[in-house]
Design an enzyme around this catalytic site. Sequence first.
Site, PDB file in Angstrom:
ATOM      1  N   LYS A 236       2.574  -7.949 -65.277  1.00 49.10           N
ATOM      2  CA  LYS A 236       2.961  -8.980 -64.305  1.00 49.10           C
ATOM      3  C   LYS A 236       2.063 -10.205 -64.470  1.00 49.10           C
ATOM      4  O   LYS A 236       0.860 -10.067 -64.724  1.00 49.10           O
ATOM      5  CB  LYS A 236       2.846  -8.401 -62.891  1.00 49.10           C
ATOM      6  CG  LYS A 236       3.393  -9.293 -61.786  1.00 49.10           C
ATOM      7  CD  LYS A 236       3.323  -8.583 -60.436  1.00 49.10           C
ATOM      8  CE  LYS A 236       3.901  -9.426 -59.303  1.00 49.10           C
ATOM      9  NZ  LYS A 236       3.872  -8.707 -58.001  1.00 49.10           N
TER      10      LYS A 236
ATOM     11  N   SER B  59       6.114  -5.025 -53.190  1.00 45.26           N
ATOM     12  CA  SER B  59       6.497  -5.685 -54.443  1.00 45.26           C
ATOM     13  C   SER B  59       6.552  -4.819 -55.688  1.00 45.26           C
ATOM     14  O   SER B  59       7.024  -5.278 -56.726  1.00 45.26           O
ATOM     15  CB  SER B  59       5.556  -6.855 -54.719  1.00 45.26           C
ATOM     16  OG  SER B  59       5.941  -7.941 -53.939  1.00 45.26           O
TER      17      SER B  59
END
Length: 472
Positions: free
Chosen positions: A78, A177
């Site tokens: 990420k 998330s």
Amino acid sequence: MDLSTLTIKEARRALDVKEYSALDLTNAYLDAIAGKDKEIHAYLEVWADSAREEAKAADAVIAKGGSQPLTGIPLAIKDNMLIEGRRVSSGSKILENYVASYDATVIRKLKEQNVVFLGRTNMDEFALGSSTENSAYGPTKNPHDTSRVPGGTSGGSTAAVAAGMALGALGSDTGGSIRQPSALCGVVGIKPTYGAVSRFGLIAAASSLDQIGSIGKTVADTKVILDSIQGHDANDSTSLPDSFFANKKPVRKVLGVPRAFLGKGMEPDMLAAFENSLTALSQKGYTLVDIELPALDYALAVYYIINPAEVSTNLARLDGIRYGLSVPADTIAEVYSKTRAQGFGTETRRRILTGTFVLSAGYADAYYRKARAVRELIRADFAKAFESVDAIALPVSPIAPWKFGEKADPVAMYAADIFTVPVSLAGVPAISVPGGTVERDGKKLPVGFQLIAPHGGEETLFAIGKDIENSS
Ligand code: GLN
């Protein structure tokens, strides 16, 4: 090799018996990315050349018989974790050209195993959102239906794994998330106990909530990644001590279901899919008991006070002087305001404004301090429930992946976080495992089943998660 079904476990076996090399495997993934990512947009940057070099280094280690669980495994990272010498933007224009000057602890640990880093994945700016639509670089698409969102904020990471463009990935989870995009993309994702994985080198959103975790196609794959990145780290003052990680035994008998909390805005077929997973678990011998978590009714309100408060504080460092974008102006105050006006997107500005408001002298008692107090009640609710159950079952998302633009009203988007934010407020671990599908416009879309364990209960999550996997 079939990248759509390949797992880390299977790739490990094949690499170690030299069925194919890490370079072959990496090239296969780079080809898949070249073929599919124009449409999906999971990656913000692909590191093809260095990935091949890393694969060759991994092959040399494997040839000497020195392979570790992730040696030569191609992973996606990420875009909020620092890798020395690489750009890292947290999905924001304000950090578009920012280059990391050191490795995050999780990256250092993966490098020690000779992991192959495929690239950095798309995310909502500063990990604020639930759909990856808040990225400054355009949204990622859900591989199951490209007219729909992949979830967020780690939507790039989960879409990459779901589309066979990475064997596994790292994500971060502040209020869902990792779990929510894993659910919406049909992969497995775990948010560990707060403090189990170092946040050193993670670009902060809300520090008392942020946790790095792992994403994979199977429960076993997420475990292998988590085992590789967790552990005490002197560079993170909230990191748990070494003793926390010793001798963890799974317990898998009694599951609590907070029935009163379930109805809340759930699409009927999403609820039915959740009930089906519960039935499958009871057929496997689990005892299901109704539990009450009354303070969870306040979790969304509490989260959307504490998160902006901490975000506004953390993002104060992005001032046009110290990091990233700097818009020239005549006075220092104008440098601040112009840089931040140009550099931050709408949702980020909304959180900064909300956070500044709830922390301001006149309102801190009414909002921020009250939210902190209610957070303790939420923690206490979980602690009490875990006196009588081994794990708690909840849906991940009340709704199926939605169409782009459908949740333009920010509060409608926040409401989709109802089942994930309580867990983050309590700091306990939770996993999202695929549990059935629902149909929208003739397409089958994945549903995620969430299991929550007490602090340090990751092994319990993996054990029960495998039972869910085997029942679907
Ligand atoms: N959707 C939540 C938010 O917008 C959670 C995001 C996250 O976990 N980073 O804050």
